[in-house]
Design an enzyme around this catalytic site. Structure first.
Site, short mmCIF file in Angstrom:
data_model
loop_
_atom_site.label_atom_id
_atom_site.label_comp_id
_atom_site.label_asym_id
_atom_site.label_seq_id
_atom_site.Cartn_x
_atom_site.Cartn_y
_atom_site.Cartn_z
CG PHE A 146 7.41 2.54 -2.38
CD1 PHE A 146 6.21 2.78 -3.05
CD2 PHE A 146 7.51 1.34 -1.41
CE1 PHE A 146 5.10 1.54 -2.99
CE2 PHE A 146 6.44 0.57 -1.32
CZ PHE A 146 5.07 0.68 -2.10
CB CYS A 147 3.86 6.47 -0.11
SG CYS A 147 2.89 6.66 1.24
CG PHE A 148 2.73 1.81 1.40
CD1 PHE A 148 1.67 1.22 2.58
CD2 PHE A 148 1.97 2.51 0.32
CE1 PHE A 148 0.54 1.55 2.57
CE2 PHE A 148 0.74 2.96 0.34
CZ PHE A 148 -0.06 2.33 1.45
#
Length: 267
Positions: A146-148
């Site tokens: 997940f990028c964040f």
């Protein structure tokens, strides 16, 4: 004194395949010298999960939940981890397509990140967000799905939480960088779509949280455009897609971004 002329492109919310095809068409056009350097602001309809260029399509994104919720799925032309892109009420997505010469800097990837990050930071601070550019530091541990979940070098945080997630792809001296600026967040949906991310909200923040109000898409786009001009001496001129770019978008949607084979095959 007039700044360096760049195109400002603000497009209507559209599906993931079209959004990614537009970004690649701009990039290919700049590579060939047919398209000007461009700053683009856009949003997504329907809301969409985008996967990084080399990211496996696996259990880290709940595909059944995407289908049940009407959330699109697309593979980006850039690297990095998965991002959930909401509509224009909760997200502004930016892209920058240029060459190192357009920026007036060397071809180093981190220098490009810093150049773009400085403009984003100026715009977000102008809105009142106490944002900071993350200093150059090596990320620790494996890349999260997940990028964040983790802030990269020269990305933007507020109080240690990630506000903007970005990814870049380069070929020769040209590059495409795009990223998501979170205006707000649909917390239950985020948890549903990323079931293996322990708490997706623990590491991110939004402009709504930072400002105590949620700014509109147009307000943020205007602040960021002004910041690119002020930070780097650009003259952003509103424009649209050329005929050649529009034709290239149609081919890229069909042959790549709407193709199940492209979605399934991580690089």
């Amino acid at each position: 004194m007039t700044g360096r002329a760049w195109r400002l492109l603000v497009t209507e919310p559209t599906d993931g395949a079209t959004n990614m095809a537009i970004d690649e068409a701009l990039w290919r056009g700049r590579q060939g010298g047919d398209s000007p350097p461009t700053v683009r602001f856009f949003a997504w309809s329907p809301s969409t999960v985008s996967l990084g260029y080399g990211q496996p399509l696996d259990r880290h994104v709940d595909l059944a939940a995407c289908q049940a919720l009407g959330v699109g799925l697309v593979r980006r032309p850039t690297g990095g981890s998965a991002i959930y892109h909401d509509g224009p009420e909760r997200e502004l997505t930016y892209s920058v397509v240029a060459t190192a010469a357009d920026l007036g800097i060397g071809p180093d990837l981190l220098e490009t990140y810093r150049w773009i990050g400085a403009a984003l930071l100026r715009g977000l601070q102008a809105l009142g967000a106490p944002a900071a550019l993350v200093p150059e530091r090596p990320p620790e541990g494996p890349v999260p799905a997940f990028c964040f979940a983790r802030t990269g070098v020269f990305e933007i945080e507020v109080d240690g939480r990630k506000l903007v997630g970005s990814a870049q792809r380069r070929q020769g001296d040209s590059f495409l960088q795009h990223g998501a600026v979170l205006l707000g967040v649909d917390a239950p949906r985020l948890r549903t779509l990323f079931p293996t991310t322990r708490d997706p909200l623990a590491t991110l923040t939004t402009l709504e949280a930072a400002l105590g109000r949620r700014p509109g898409f147009d307000e943020v786009a205007e602040a960021l455009a002004r910041a690119f001009e002020q930070e780097h001496g650009l003259d952003l001129r509103p424009g649209g897609l050329s005929g050649d770019e529009t034709a290239r978008v149609a081919v890229l949607v069909t042959d790549r971004y709407a193709s199940p084979a492209w979605l399934a095959a991580s690089a």
